[in-house]
Motif scaffolding. Structure first.
Motif, mmCIF file in Angstrom:
data_model
loop_
_atom_site.group_PDB
_atom_site.id
_atom_site.type_symbol
_atom_site.label_atom_id
_atom_site.label_comp_id
_atom_site.label_asym_id
_atom_site.label_seq_id
_atom_site.Cartn_x
_atom_site.Cartn_y
_atom_site.Cartn_z
ATOM 1 N N PRO A 357 5.637 7.912 -18.879
ATOM 2 C CA PRO A 357 5.387 7.960 -20.460
ATOM 3 C C PRO A 357 6.553 7.520 -20.925
ATOM 4 O O PRO A 357 6.688 6.541 -22.028
ATOM 5 N N ASN A 358 7.769 7.908 -20.607
ATOM 6 C CA ASN A 358 9.136 7.627 -21.250
ATOM 7 C C ASN A 358 9.426 6.024 -20.974
ATOM 8 O O ASN A 358 9.925 5.302 -21.876
ATOM 9 N N ILE A 359 8.919 5.591 -19.813
ATOM 10 C CA ILE A 359 9.195 4.221 -19.578
ATOM 11 C C ILE A 359 7.970 3.315 -20.477
ATOM 12 O O ILE A 359 8.950 2.464 -21.084
ATOM 13 N N ALA A 360 7.041 3.715 -20.714
ATOM 14 C CA ALA A 360 6.262 3.049 -21.326
ATOM 15 C C ALA A 360 6.432 3.182 -23.108
ATOM 16 O O ALA A 360 6.628 2.059 -23.611
ATOM 17 N N PHE A 361 6.746 4.245 -23.295
ATOM 18 C CA PHE A 361 7.264 4.436 -24.602
ATOM 19 C C PHE A 361 8.877 3.791 -25.079
ATOM 20 O O PHE A 361 9.000 3.367 -25.965
ATOM 21 N N ILE A 373 16.739 1.120 -29.589
ATOM 22 C CA ILE A 373 16.391 2.373 -28.711
ATOM 23 C C ILE A 373 15.404 1.722 -27.497
ATOM 24 O O ILE A 373 14.313 1.176 -27.779
ATOM 25 N N GLY A 374 15.718 1.903 -26.116
ATOM 26 C CA GLY A 374 14.953 1.375 -25.134
ATOM 27 C C GLY A 374 14.739 2.281 -23.950
ATOM 28 O O GLY A 374 14.813 3.527 -24.272
ATOM 29 N N VAL A 375 14.490 1.892 -22.803
ATOM 30 C CA VAL A 375 14.261 2.800 -21.730
ATOM 31 C C VAL A 375 15.302 3.586 -21.316
ATOM 32 O O VAL A 375 15.084 5.012 -21.109
ATOM 33 N N GLN A 376 16.619 2.989 -21.221
ATOM 34 C CA GLN A 376 17.644 3.977 -20.736
ATOM 35 C C GLN A 376 17.932 5.071 -21.758
ATOM 36 O O GLN A 376 18.019 6.163 -21.355
ATOM 37 N N LYS A 377 17.684 4.832 -22.976
ATOM 38 C CA LYS A 377 18.039 6.113 -24.079
ATOM 39 C C LYS A 377 17.024 6.902 -23.855
ATOM 40 O O LYS A 377 17.130 8.147 -24.050
ATOM 41 N N ILE A 378 15.906 6.613 -23.890
ATOM 42 C CA ILE A 378 14.722 7.250 -23.946
ATOM 43 C C ILE A 378 14.723 8.496 -22.494
ATOM 44 O O ILE A 378 14.400 9.565 -22.579
ATOM 45 N N GLN A 382 15.164 12.302 -22.778
ATOM 46 C CA GLN A 382 14.363 13.371 -22.104
ATOM 47 C C GLN A 382 15.216 14.444 -21.259
ATOM 48 O O GLN A 382 14.908 15.476 -21.148
ATOM 49 N N CYS A 383 16.076 13.833 -20.397
ATOM 50 C CA CYS A 383 16.846 14.417 -19.435
ATOM 51 C C CYS A 383 17.762 15.662 -20.235
ATOM 52 O O CYS A 383 17.551 16.711 -19.904
ATOM 53 N N LEU A 384 18.262 15.177 -21.194
ATOM 54 C CA LEU A 384 19.307 16.106 -22.041
ATOM 55 C C LEU A 384 18.360 16.937 -22.765
ATOM 56 O O LEU A 384 18.570 18.203 -22.596
ATOM 57 N N SER A 672 19.984 12.898 -32.758
ATOM 58 C CA SER A 672 19.969 12.034 -33.835
ATOM 59 C C SER A 672 21.359 11.298 -34.196
ATOM 60 O O SER A 672 21.342 10.208 -34.623
ATOM 61 N N ILE A 673 22.375 12.163 -34.009
ATOM 62 C CA ILE A 673 23.703 11.668 -34.246
ATOM 63 C C ILE A 673 23.998 10.438 -33.432
ATOM 64 O O ILE A 673 24.575 9.354 -33.815
ATOM 65 N N PHE A 674 23.520 10.340 -32.188
ATOM 66 C CA PHE A 674 23.869 9.094 -31.202
ATOM 67 C C PHE A 674 22.584 8.215 -31.150
ATOM 68 O O PHE A 674 22.663 7.512 -30.214
ATOM 69 N N THR A 675 21.686 8.258 -32.033
ATOM 70 C CA THR A 675 20.437 7.528 -31.946
ATOM 71 C C THR A 675 19.741 7.512 -30.834
ATOM 72 O O THR A 675 19.236 6.537 -30.120
ATOM 73 N N PHE A 676 19.441 8.610 -30.265
ATOM 74 C CA PHE A 676 18.611 9.022 -29.157
ATOM 75 C C PHE A 676 17.250 9.297 -29.695
ATOM 76 O O PHE A 676 17.131 9.918 -30.789
ATOM 77 N N PRO A 677 16.439 8.964 -28.960
ATOM 78 C CA PRO A 677 14.740 9.235 -29.349
ATOM 79 C C PRO A 677 14.548 10.800 -29.597
ATOM 80 O O PRO A 677 15.209 11.468 -28.458
ATOM 81 N N TRP A 678 13.924 11.252 -30.419
ATOM 82 C CA TRP A 678 13.627 12.729 -30.734
ATOM 83 C C TRP A 678 12.829 13.186 -29.682
ATOM 84 O O TRP A 678 12.064 12.318 -28.959
ATOM 85 N N VAL A 679 12.568 14.429 -29.333
ATOM 86 C CA VAL A 679 11.676 15.236 -28.448
ATOM 87 C C VAL A 679 11.077 16.464 -29.026
ATOM 88 O O VAL A 679 11.845 17.187 -29.938
#
Length: 849
Positions: A357-361, A373-378, A382-384, A672-679
């Motif tokens: 789902p991360n790849i799809a989103f 915001i792309g695949v690598q960031k998401i 997710q990992c962090l 949010s500070i580094f524009t990573f997608p929320w979880v």
């Protein structure tokens, strides 16, 4: 300690024969009466035969309803011409209290006597009722002394109703109340008893079967059999009933029986019996267990504690509840029977259920935000986020994930930023920080306690909405692919006969006149754009992933292989389906070039968003967006936590609603500070995570099979290991990750959506609209609530779900901002509006856990 309340039957609790019970699919319902306390979620049922005098025995003493199988003397047993033996059997049910190990000294002595004699059979291979009883009697004869001089024929005659009808004449079984059927016989164990005139002392034989056996209509999955034999003349405290009641009380606890099935030696079995006896004795002696009382939820326990400063009290109580179990959260993922296997299979399940789902989103966010915001960031988010929550979160079985609503919210922020000429990264970070600020406020002021008003109805409506969201993503991708490849204008032109040869471009070129090169080029382009085979393969891979995954997921319900292999296939259903269909699409059909998922290669990760560039008006606007987003986080997080901690899951270590919300706030502030997608906590991943770590037990009621949770391994290891693997997946881009075709991702969405429907009571009630009434399952609400009220309640839920879908799937972006508020409104609608149409006593049966 679990509390039990017994209800005393009134005049409607009449005698029902076994055939009536089987046909009606129900037992006499008991209204509220006097209460009897106990320490297990099970009640005892007795099926007992009196002496064959043809009389009906029904006594109401000490909260008991007797069931006796009797052969009537008034009608002689005889044989017809075809040698068919005919007789009468009479049966009724008696409810008996559990043994009080604290007050009754005889109970403790009964167990000590058994431990001294040790008549125990482990891993008995027999599966037939007669063979099992014979093996237990032979075990008794092998240890015979002057107190056990009897023949096998005498014992069989006393244990069974008669020679030709091999039904146990006197038994004790446990009953449970479950969400699926309300009233269930506990089919994993049975206690049989008899009295023999040639005996001078009591004997107890316990057998643990190697495989579950079908010993009758109310005991179809038996693995533990207790046989009690006593002399005919014996004082009341040593009677067959009293002795059988002692051991039946020990075997009532499901978790304890689970441990008995895992031990390898007789000494371990005996040790568990001793520990259980001492535990019952101490627990039943506690003052709070000497009277009836309600079991308080974690919220009610927190409110019961007086405090001068309520700020942060919820988080403090959560930490007090969970910190003592912190190290066991790691140990419980290592030690125990089948634990390593369960942890490995669940880790792979979480990996595939999150990374795909991360790849799809990621692809969706990439197109919605023009690559911000792309695949690598998401994947990194997710990992962090998942790793931090698995280590520091209160309830480690909750799974964090970026979801479709969050992707839509991100698109709204990008649209606003584009409309007003704002920097998207700065606006995204500002909204995320406001969201984290409001979540911290909710945590400090203990607002999660509002979730005590969140009923099963609210949770199931939201769960079905998420199911629709996953299904809608897969359906939209399928329609988009068919419109592009199957129903394209090029295919329409070719099908109308403009160009006859659609398979070989060179053939078209040679057949065309050399003077008409433009038509030749057009034909070649059309053939290249008309890729009907791509759409067919897309559909094949998507549905194949769903079919293979669901088939393996339900493999435990088939008779193939053995129980261990069936369970292993079910545990690895999702990884096997994804890998098998990816191989099928990438190698078997390698000539058909499916478009792989795309991502940007040059991505800078830790770049601080320029929040200082935003004007004050934008900051205030971000506060409004952050507040609406915080409502979505609040409901998503707490509903997911409520479903994970539902009583049916039998979790032991407690919930941590306030602390989990605070942890999610801190994690998302950093992202949010580094524009990573929320979880945030995800449905249906979190409840499915619980089921993946659980040992399940099948229950059969009138042909309807349902599963109940026996034991769940509450561990942090699955979340930690799976999210480390997700982080390492960044190294697998582009290969071999690109070998996973897009339709397999959509098949995964459908698989998760369908498996989330299992056990969803709202979906089960929707299916009743299309089910023949004679085939209705014997659920507790079917027995307690009029059919008209059941359907009315379901319709009210469908209407609420319909409104959620209108706003959640609206093509107008700004309408989606109202969606979190609508979720909050589900609770007042349930408690203020619904009771005006349906009586509270019916709502309690329909909407209670």
């Amino acid at each position: 300690m679990v509390k039990i309340t017994f209800d005393l039957p009134h005049e409607e609790a009449g005698v029902m024969s076994d055939s009536e019970n089987h046909q009606n699919g129900m037992f006499p319902e008991w209204e509220k009466g006097s209460e009897k306390s106990g320490n297990s979620a099970d009640a005892l049922h007795l099926i007992e035969t009196g002496k064959p005098n043809g009389k009906q025995h029904l006594d109401f003493t000490d909260n008991a309803v007797v069931n006796r199988y009797e052969t009537s003397d008034s009608v002689d047993t005889h044989k017809e011409d075809d040698d068919e033996e005919i007789s009468l059997l009479h049966g009724c049910f008696e409810k008996i209290p559990m043994k009080d190990f604290h007050a009754e000294i005889r109970a403790y002595k009964d167990v000590e006597d058994f431990l001294n004699s040790t008549l125990l059979l482990l891993n008995l291979q027999q599966t037939g009722l007669t063979e099992i009883i014979d093996a237990m009697l032979k075990k008794l004869h092998e240890n015979s002394d002057e107190g056990s001089q009897f023949t096998l024929e005498e014992a069989r005659h006393a244990i069974f109703t008669q020679d030709s009808v091999h039904t146990l004449s006197r038994t004790i079984q446990g009953t449970t109340t479950s969400e699926d059927s309300g009233f269930d016989f506990d089919q994993s164990w049975i206690c049989a008893m008899c009295e023999l005139s040639n005996l001078t002392k009591r004997h107890v034989v316990i057998a643990r079967l190697a495989h579950p056996a079908n010993l009758g209509s109310t005991s179809q999955e038996v693995q533990l059999v207790i046989l009690v034999l006593t002399p005919t003349v014996e004082k009341s405290t040593k009677s067959a009933l009293e002795t059988a009641r002692t051991f039946s009380t020990l075997f009532l606890d499901m978790d304890y029986r689970h441990k008995l099935l895992e031990v390898q030696t007789e000494s371990e079995f005996k040790q568990l019996l001793q520990q259980r006896t001492k535990l019952l004795s101490s627990q039943q002696g506690l003052p709070e267990n000497r009277k009836s009382h309600l079991v308080l939820s974690d919220f009610e326990k927190d409110e019961a504690e007086e405090s001068k400063c309520p700020l942060g009290r919820g988080m403090i109580n959560d930490l007090k509840r969970r910190l003592p179990h912190y190290w066991s959260d790691y140990k419980d993922g290592i030690f125990g029977k089948r634990t390593i296997h369960k942890v490995i299979s669940t880790t792979f399940f979480l990996y595939f259920a999150c990374v795909l789902p991360n790849i799809a989103f990621g692809m969706l966010n990439d197109s919605n935000t023009d690559g911000a915001i792309g695949v690598q960031k998401i994947l990194f988010s997710q990992c962090l986020g998942g790793l931090l929550f698995a280590v520091f979160g209160g309830q480690p079985l909750i799974v964090l994930l970026t979801t479709a609503p969050l992707a839509l919210y991100t698109k709204i922020i990008y649209s606003i930023s584009d409309d007003f000429g704002l920097d998207f990264n700065a606006m995204f970070a500002c909204v995320g920080l406001w969201n984290a600020f409001f979540l911290i406020i909710y945590s400090v002021f203990n607002l999660s306690k509002l979730m005590k008003y969140s009923s099963r109805s609210t949770e199931e409506i939201f769960s079905l909405f998420i199911v629709f969201a996953f299904s809608a993503d897969a359906i939209k991708d399928t329609v988009k692919d068919f419109n592009k490849n199957y129903y394209s204008s090029s295919c329409d032109s070719l099908s109308q006969g403009s160009f006859v040869n659609q398979t070989n471009i060179s053939a078209v070129t040679t057949q065309m006149p050399s003077t008409n090169l433009s038509d030749t080029t057009t034909a070649a382009n059309m053939i290249q754009e008309c890729l009907k085979e791509n759409s067919i393969l897309f559909l094949l891979l998507m549905l194949g992933t769903v079919w293979l995954g669901i088939t393996l997921y339900n493999f435990t319900k088939t008779p193939f292989l053995n129980a261990g292999k069936r369970e292993m296939l079910a545990d690895y259903a999702l990884p096997v389906a994804v890998l098998a269909m990816s191989f099928f699409g990438s190698f078997v059909f390698k000539d058909i070039k499916l478009k792989p998922f795309t991502y940007r290669t040059n991505v800078e990760f830790f770049v601080v968003a320029p929040i200082h560039t935003l004007p004050w008006g934008a900051v205030l606007g971000a506060a409004g967006l952050g507040f609406c987003l915080s409502l979505l986080f609040f409901m998503d997080q707490n509903i997911s936590s409520a479903l994970v901690n539902a009583p049916a899951n039998k979790l032991k270590k407690g919930a941590a609603y306030h602390w989990d919300l605070f942890t999610v706030a801190i994690i998302n502030a950093f992202l949010s500070i580094f524009t990573f997608p929320w979880v945030h906590a995800a449905l249906p991943h979190s409840p499915l995570h619980v089921k993946a770590l659980a040992d399940m037990e099948d229950r059969v009621d009138q042909g309807h099979v349902h599963q109940i949770v026996v034991y769940v391994r509450e561990t942090r290891l699955t979340g930690i290991i799976s999210h480390i693997m997700i982080g390492l997946s960044l190294l697998l881009l582009p290969y071999p990750m690109s070998y996973i075709p897009r339709p397999v991702l959509d098949g995964l969405f459908l698989y998760i959506a369908i498996t989330a429907l299992f056990g969803n009571q709202m979906f089960d009630r929707i299916m009743l609209f299309f089910t023949e009434q004679a085939a209705y399952p014997p659920n507790h609400y079917i027995r307690r609530v009029p059919q008209r009220k059941i359907h009315l309640f379901t319709v009210t839920q469908i209407l609420q779900l319909f409104v959620l879908c209108i706003f959640g799937f609206s093509p107008i972006p700004y309408m989606k901002m109202v969606f979190p508020i609508l979720i909050m409104l589900l609770m007042p609608i349930r408690h203020k509006l619904t009771p005006k149409f349906i009586e509270p006593k019916y709502l309690k049966a329909l909407d209670g856990h």
